[in-house]
Design a protein around this motif. Structure first.
Motif, PDB file in Angstrom:
ATOM      1  N   TYR A 329       1.280  15.311  -5.277  1.00 28.64           N
ATOM      2  CA  TYR A 329       2.119  15.089  -4.103  1.00 28.64           C
ATOM      3  C   TYR A 329       3.281  16.075  -4.033  1.00 28.64           C
ATOM      4  CZ  TYR A 329       5.824  13.214  -1.216  1.00 28.64           C
ATOM      5  OH  TYR A 329       6.837  13.100  -0.294  1.00 28.64           O
ATOM      6  N   ARG A 369      -3.970   4.098  -5.503  1.00 35.81           N
ATOM      7  CA  ARG A 369      -2.638   3.763  -6.009  1.00 35.81           C
ATOM      8  C   ARG A 369      -1.612   4.425  -5.097  1.00 35.81           C
ATOM      9  NH1 ARG A 369      -4.075  -0.333  -9.305  1.00 35.81           N
ATOM     10  NH2 ARG A 369      -5.463   0.366 -11.006  1.00 35.81           N
ATOM     11  N   GLU A 370      -0.507   3.767  -4.892  1.00 38.64           N
ATOM     12  CA  GLU A 370       0.540   4.356  -4.059  1.00 38.64           C
ATOM     13  C   GLU A 370       1.441   5.240  -4.909  1.00 38.64           C
ATOM     14  OE1 GLU A 370       3.969   3.104  -0.767  1.00 38.64           O
ATOM     15  OE2 GLU A 370       2.624   1.575  -1.609  1.00 38.64           O
ATOM     16  N   ASN A 372       5.141   6.970  -5.405  1.00 40.90           N
ATOM     17  CA  ASN A 372       6.552   6.893  -5.040  1.00 40.90           C
ATOM     18  C   ASN A 372       7.008   8.286  -4.602  1.00 40.90           C
ATOM     19  OD1 ASN A 372       9.458   6.998  -5.211  1.00 40.90           O
ATOM     20  ND2 ASN A 372       9.379   5.069  -6.365  1.00 40.90           N
ATOM     21  N   LYS A 373       7.375   8.418  -3.339  1.00 44.74           N
ATOM     22  CA  LYS A 373       7.710   9.749  -2.805  1.00 44.74           C
ATOM     23  C   LYS A 373       9.003  10.316  -3.381  1.00 44.74           C
ATOM     24  CE  LYS A 373       7.324   8.508   1.552  1.00 44.74           C
ATOM     25  NZ  LYS A 373       7.287   8.615   3.027  1.00 44.74           N
ATOM     26  N   VAL A 383      -3.480  -1.966  -3.415  1.00 42.00           N
ATOM     27  CA  VAL A 383      -3.357  -1.395  -2.074  1.00 42.00           C
ATOM     28  C   VAL A 383      -4.307  -2.147  -1.141  1.00 42.00           C
ATOM     29  CG1 VAL A 383      -3.664   0.669  -0.652  1.00 42.00           C
ATOM     30  CG2 VAL A 383      -2.703   0.872  -2.963  1.00 42.00           C
ATOM     31  N   LEU A 386      -3.858   1.183   4.167  1.00 41.01           N
ATOM     32  CA  LEU A 386      -3.244   2.515   4.106  1.00 41.01           C
ATOM     33  C   LEU A 386      -2.216   2.615   5.218  1.00 41.01           C
ATOM     34  CD1 LEU A 386      -6.338   4.823   3.399  1.00 41.01           C
ATOM     35  CD2 LEU A 386      -4.780   3.730   1.776  1.00 41.01           C
ATOM     36  N   ALA A 390       3.063   6.586   4.071  1.00 35.60           N
ATOM     37  CA  ALA A 390       2.978   6.384   2.634  1.00 35.60           C
ATOM     38  C   ALA A 390       2.027   7.422   2.032  1.00 35.60           C
ATOM     39  CB  ALA A 390       2.495   4.971   2.320  1.00 35.60           C
ATOM     40  N   TYR A 392      -0.893   8.112  -1.094  1.00 36.35           N
ATOM     41  CA  TYR A 392      -1.796   7.438  -2.014  1.00 36.35           C
ATOM     42  C   TYR A 392      -2.510   8.465  -2.882  1.00 36.35           C
ATOM     43  CZ  TYR A 392      -0.852   3.714   1.284  1.00 36.35           C
ATOM     44  OH  TYR A 392      -0.203   2.806   2.079  1.00 36.35           O
TER      45      TYR A 392
END
Length: 598
Positions: A329, A369-370, A372-373, A383, A386, A390, A392
């Motif tokens: 990410y 899984r999400e 954390n940004k 989850v 979607l 967010a 994932y």
């Protein structure tokens, strides 16, 4: 009829008062009669040192050498006339043609700045039926400057020396990524270390051992006179180099082997290849180059001026957009902020990172899984849906279909009756996925689920530009005239047994065809030639592109030129057999005036 064609072509050439080979035709020339792809002539036991044909030498005035025009003679009057007419025609066509010096090729033409924005269709596709559009990240939504491959090469070279204890001298030997050596779609033979360009029949069309071209006799000797490996051997020996990142490892393999050869260092090719593949893999997995790129996006990312327009057009048309990347990410966030701005996530219905493609397509139980940004850490809560905005990670297609309620628009013709309900919802022709890597992004999506697939192939833009230039057109036509001469000569010789003199004439013309194909390769600026052609045949990469991709394009910006309801149609002569092409082409000779006019 062929005699009339050749005579007509000579007459047109003789009637032309001025010949300007540097001009570019206003439209592509047709090639209906003389088919340069119809004969394998690259099997001669001749020297593979063709550098003298393409590098200017003192006293040659930069013109093509005489060996390109040396036609044989024959006592048969009709055969002799055919050879003389063909020679005269080719000499006059190339009166002003020059040698090719790869050092003078503009680096700016290497797959960037192309004006080709056509989306090419292999099959019929109706964009109006597309409801979901998925995008890969690397070399799709973003493209990289040449500096990225230089960075990967340099970092992998240091890992070879520091982690795998390769000679320290390699760091001071001037080894560097060479954009003029490697192309996409090659394969490395781990048993020999050869970098190979494969045809669609898996034949080795061209091979390089380090930076030295492998001779044709050597290729035949290694592959037992077949020029190819059987399926079991291919699986164990050949490592495909299919994506754009692999151009760095291709170059590093060749340079390392050449370094060992130049310094008389004994080595095991299999170990060298595996070490380099491991060093490249470690460079990717470590995240070191990702951090450097993320911290300096202006150096490593190309501009993408039309990306936002493309995404908004699709979004406004009611299509749901899915971002699916194998990259982490924090890395994709840096790149997407650079090309689209801080609010880039507002355009997407789902954002998936570290997806693990191609396993993402085939795994059935891996949950999402999400992420954390704020700190890029993964949370382990279940989850259930979607949520736009967010991020994932992991997951699989079966879960994606469930979470997006992906149940409508199923194409029953593409569905395996043994599929369970979760897989059934994936087998839909209302999904378009766009990526650059055939086997990581597109093959399973097409083969397993019947999705519409589109490949981003920047090479097509570069090659279309080169192939439209007059020098390239003339080389193609020259090969076609030579092939036609071979047919004419054999027509004149009749169906009887061939004398040594007859065979010598055929061999000589075949050698000429091979030399002109070498020039064709040189005009493309690399030692392997076209990404889509392995000498005279479609390449294995082109075969895979045709088989697994419905559409392909130079870059993602090409989509802005098409309606979200556009219908794409393949070319009419797509996949025709030889007899069908000849029937469609008729008996007319191609129009030389289009090349010869001022």
């Amino acid at each position: 009829m062929r005699r009339l064609q050749l005579t007509a072509a000579v007459a047109v050439l003789q009637s032309s008062s001025a010949f300007v080979p540097a001009m570019t035709p206003s439209r592509p020339l047709s090639s209906k009669v003389f088919l340069a792809s119809s004969l394998d002539v690259d099997i001669q036991n001749q020297s593979n040192d063709t550098s003298s044909m393409f590098t200017p030498k003192e006293g040659m005035e930069n013109h093509l050498p005489d060996c390109m025009f040396e036609f044989p003679t024959h006592p048969n009057e009709a055969v002799s006339r055919t050879l003389k007419e063909t020679e005269d025609l080719i000499r006059r066509m190339h009166k002003h043609s020059k040698n090719v010096d790869r050092r003078n090729l503009s680096r700016s033409t290497k797959m960037t700045g192309s004006e080709d924005e056509i989306i090419h269709a292999n099959t019929y596709c109706d964009f109006g039926k597309i409801q979901y559009v998925g995008f890969d990240y690397d070399y799709t939504l973003v493209t990289y400057t040449e500096e990225l491959l230089e960075l990967i090469y340099d970092m992998a070279l240091k890992r070879l020396v520091n982690d795998r204890h390769y000679p320290l001298e390699m760091l001071d030997a001037g080894l560097a990524f060479d954009p003029y050596f490697s192309i996409r779609g090659l394969a490395v033979d781990k048993e020999t270390g050869w970098i190979c360009h494969l045809s669609y029949t898996h034949k080795v069309a061209v091979a390089w051992d380090g930076r030295e071209k492998v001779s044709t006799p050597e290729i035949y000797k290694e592959y037992r006179g077949k020029r190819a490996l059987n399926p079991k051997e291919r699986k164990s020996r050949l490592k495909p180099l299919n994506d754009l990142f692999s151009m760095a490892e291709c170059c590093l393999i060749a340079d390392t082997i050449q370094f060992f050869k130049d310094n008389s260092i004994e080595f095991c090719p299999n170990n060298v290849v595996n070490d380099i593949l491991g060093a490249i893999g470690d460079t990717h997995r470590s995240g070191d180059f990702h951090r450097i790129v993320a911290n300096d996006p202006g150096k490593y990312f190309n501009p993408t001026p039309h990306l936002e327009t493309v995404l908004k057009n699709l979004k406004d048309a009611g299509k749901r957009l899915i971002f699916a990347s194998n990259s982490p990410y924090w890395y994709v966030n840096a790149g997407m902020k650079y090309v689209l701005g801080e609010d880039w996530m507002d355009l997407w219905d789902a954002v998936i990172v570290s997806a693990g493609k191609p396993a993402f397509y085939t795994d059935l139980r891996r949950p999402f899984r999400e992420v954390n940004k704020d700190n890029s850490r993964v949370t382990f809560k279940k989850v259930e849906t979607l949520v736009p905005g967010a991020v994932y990670t992991e997951g699989c297609l079966k879960e994606l279909a469930r979470l997006l309620d992906w149940n409508d628009g199923i194409d029953g013709e593409n569905v395996d009756s043994n599929m369970d309900q979760g897989a059934l919802s994936l087998a839909s022709s209302n999904v378009l996925y766009i990526g650059d890597s055939l086997f990581a992004d597109l093959v399973d999506a097409k083969r397993e689920y019947g999705w519409i697939t589109a490949a981003v192939t920047p090479e097509v833009g570069f090659e279309v530009k080169v192939q439209a230039q007059a020098d390239y057109v003339l080389v193609e036509r020259t090969i076609e005239f030579l092939i036609n001469a071979l047919r004419l000569v054999q027509d004149e010789l009749g169906p009887g047994q061939r004398s040594e003199e007859d065979l010598g004439v055929l061999d000589s013309i075949e050698r000429l065809v091979s030399r002109w194909r070498d020039r064709e390769t040189a005009l493309l600026g690399n030692p392997f030639g076209s990404v889509f052609r392995a000498r005279y045949q479609p390449s294995l990469f082109a075969h895979s592109l045709r088989r697994y991709c419905d559409l392909y394009m130079n870059n993602i910006g090409s989509l802005r030129n098409y309606s979200p309801e556009h219908r794409f149609y393949p070319e009419q002569d797509f996949r025709l057999l030889a007899h069908e092409i000849n029937r469609r082409g008729g008996d007319e000779c191609w129009d030389l005036e289009e090349v010869l006019e001022n």
